[in-house]
Design a protein around this motif. Structure first.
Motif, PDB file in Angstrom:
ATOM      1  N   ILE A  30      40.355  41.091   0.910  1.00 49.01           N
ATOM      2  CA  ILE A  30      41.058  41.162   2.191  1.00 49.01           C
ATOM      3  C   ILE A  30      41.982  42.367   2.158  1.00 49.01           C
ATOM      4  CG2 ILE A  30      42.722  40.006   3.707  1.00 49.01           C
ATOM      5  CD1 ILE A  30      41.649  37.332   2.495  1.00 49.01           C
ATOM      6  N   GLN A  63      47.223  32.277   1.294  1.00 46.43           N
ATOM      7  CA  GLN A  63      46.091  31.350   1.345  1.00 46.43           C
ATOM      8  C   GLN A  63      44.765  32.000   0.953  1.00 46.43           C
ATOM      9  OE1 GLN A  63      47.679  32.816   3.855  1.00 46.43           O
ATOM     10  NE2 GLN A  63      46.625  32.665   5.815  1.00 46.43           N
ATOM     11  N   ALA A  64      44.771  33.281   0.656  1.00 48.96           N
ATOM     12  CA  ALA A  64      43.531  33.993   0.312  1.00 48.96           C
ATOM     13  C   ALA A  64      42.960  33.489  -1.002  1.00 48.96           C
ATOM     14  CB  ALA A  64      43.789  35.489   0.222  1.00 48.96           C
ATOM     15  N   ARG A  65      41.638  33.369  -1.036  1.00 46.93           N
ATOM     16  CA  ARG A  65      40.935  32.949  -2.255  1.00 46.93           C
ATOM     17  C   ARG A  65      40.188  34.122  -2.891  1.00 46.93           C
ATOM     18  NH1 ARG A  65      38.158  27.520   0.164  1.00 46.93           N
ATOM     19  NH2 ARG A  65      40.070  26.549   0.902  1.00 46.93           N
ATOM     20  N   LEU A  86      42.595  33.692   9.047  1.00 50.83           N
ATOM     21  CA  LEU A  86      41.621  34.431   8.240  1.00 50.83           C
ATOM     22  C   LEU A  86      40.212  34.002   8.635  1.00 50.83           C
ATOM     23  CD1 LEU A  86      43.123  34.095   4.641  1.00 50.83           C
ATOM     24  CD2 LEU A  86      42.894  36.207   5.937  1.00 50.83           C
ATOM     25  N   ARG A 143      43.480  40.571  -2.560  1.00 54.61           N
ATOM     26  CA  ARG A 143      44.083  41.158  -1.371  1.00 54.61           C
ATOM     27  C   ARG A 143      44.599  42.543  -1.722  1.00 54.61           C
ATOM     28  NH1 ARG A 143      48.892  43.316  -0.335  1.00 54.61           N
ATOM     29  NH2 ARG A 143      49.258  43.534   1.861  1.00 54.61           N
ATOM     30  N   SER A 185      45.123  43.770   4.174  1.00 52.20           N
ATOM     31  CA  SER A 185      46.091  43.278   5.152  1.00 52.20           C
ATOM     32  C   SER A 185      47.381  44.076   5.058  1.00 52.20           C
ATOM     33  CB  SER A 185      46.369  41.792   4.929  1.00 52.20           C
ATOM     34  OG  SER A 185      47.087  41.611   3.732  1.00 52.20           O
ATOM     35  N   HIS A 204      37.950  34.369   6.327  1.00 51.24           N
ATOM     36  CA  HIS A 204      37.598  33.854   5.003  1.00 51.24           C
ATOM     37  C   HIS A 204      38.368  32.563   4.782  1.00 51.24           C
ATOM     38  CE1 HIS A 204      37.084  33.647   0.696  1.00 51.24           C
ATOM     39  NE2 HIS A 204      38.385  33.531   0.595  1.00 51.24           N
ATOM     40  N   VAL A 211      49.039  37.427   1.886  1.00 52.24           N
ATOM     41  CA  VAL A 211      48.110  36.421   2.415  1.00 52.24           C
ATOM     42  C   VAL A 211      48.002  35.334   1.343  1.00 52.24           C
ATOM     43  CG1 VAL A 211      45.839  36.004   3.430  1.00 52.24           C
ATOM     44  CG2 VAL A 211      46.861  38.280   3.614  1.00 52.24           C
ATOM     45  N   GLU A 224      37.485  41.794   4.517  1.00 50.80           N
ATOM     46  CA  GLU A 224      38.123  41.296   5.732  1.00 50.80           C
ATOM     47  C   GLU A 224      39.350  42.135   6.030  1.00 50.80           C
ATOM     48  OE1 GLU A 224      40.185  37.383   7.825  1.00 50.80           O
ATOM     49  OE2 GLU A 224      39.081  37.126   5.950  1.00 50.80           O
TER      50      GLU A 224
END
Length: 175
Positions: free
Chosen positions: A132, A140-142, A121, A145, A134, A123, A138, A111
């Motif tokens: 991800i 909240q990313a699971r 997101l 990153r 970016s 995702h 981020v 992403e």
């Protein structure tokens, strides 16, 4: 031939990232092709060109060729849009295919995310996001990153998660 996708909202920088990744990948001795999904009407041809006149006259396909390249334009003329496995089958063999868009298709994706775009997101709502890229944190990313400008880290993620083209065909039939 292996495939990996890049997905994200319009304006996040997917095309810019793909354009940076291609020379980084080819510099490592790999051959790369791309597939780009367009959500709107597009045309690679233009009025005034002979090929455009051929298409407007009703030709199903027009192949334009020169000593440097060729381009095949196929008019769907109301037929359904081709699915990703059908498009992949039209490519010449390469080491890696980067797919921009097709976010709902069942292949692994990176992403591309920028908070400044003002969108959330994709995702985890969009399946198969493996990481991800970016321009900032981020929280909240699971998934992992990586910085959007770290081409080496992105390349490593792409190679680690790319799957054979046959995977896409097999999983598309189940979707």
């Amino acid at each position: 031939m292996r495939i990996i996708g890049l997905a994200g909202w319009s304006g996040a920088g997917k095309t810019t990232l793909v354009a940076k990744l291609i020379p980084a990948i080819t510099a490592r001795g790999l051959r790369v092709s791309t597939i780009k999904h367009a959500h709107h009407a597009f045309d690679v041809d233009r009025p005034g060109k002979d090929s455009y006149a051929h298409r407007m006259a009703g030709a199903t396909e027009v192949l334009v060729s020169s000593q440097n390249r060729f381009a095949l334009m196929h008019e769907l003329r109301g037929a359904p849009e081709l699915m990703l496995p059908q498009l992949l089958a039209k490519l010449s063999p390469v080491d890696l295919v980067l797919v921009e868009g097709y976010k709902r298709e069942p292949h692994p994706k990176l992403e591309v995310f920028r908070a400044s775009v003002g969108k959330p997101l994709i995702h985890p709502d969009v399946p198969h996001v493996v990481a991800i890229a970016s321009d900032g944190p981020v929280p909240q990313a699971r998934v992992p990153r990586v910085d959007i400008d770290d081409l080496d880290a992105i390349f490593a993620i792409l190679l680690e998660h790319a799957v054979p083209v046959s995977y896409v065909a097999m999983h598309a039939e189940r979707a």
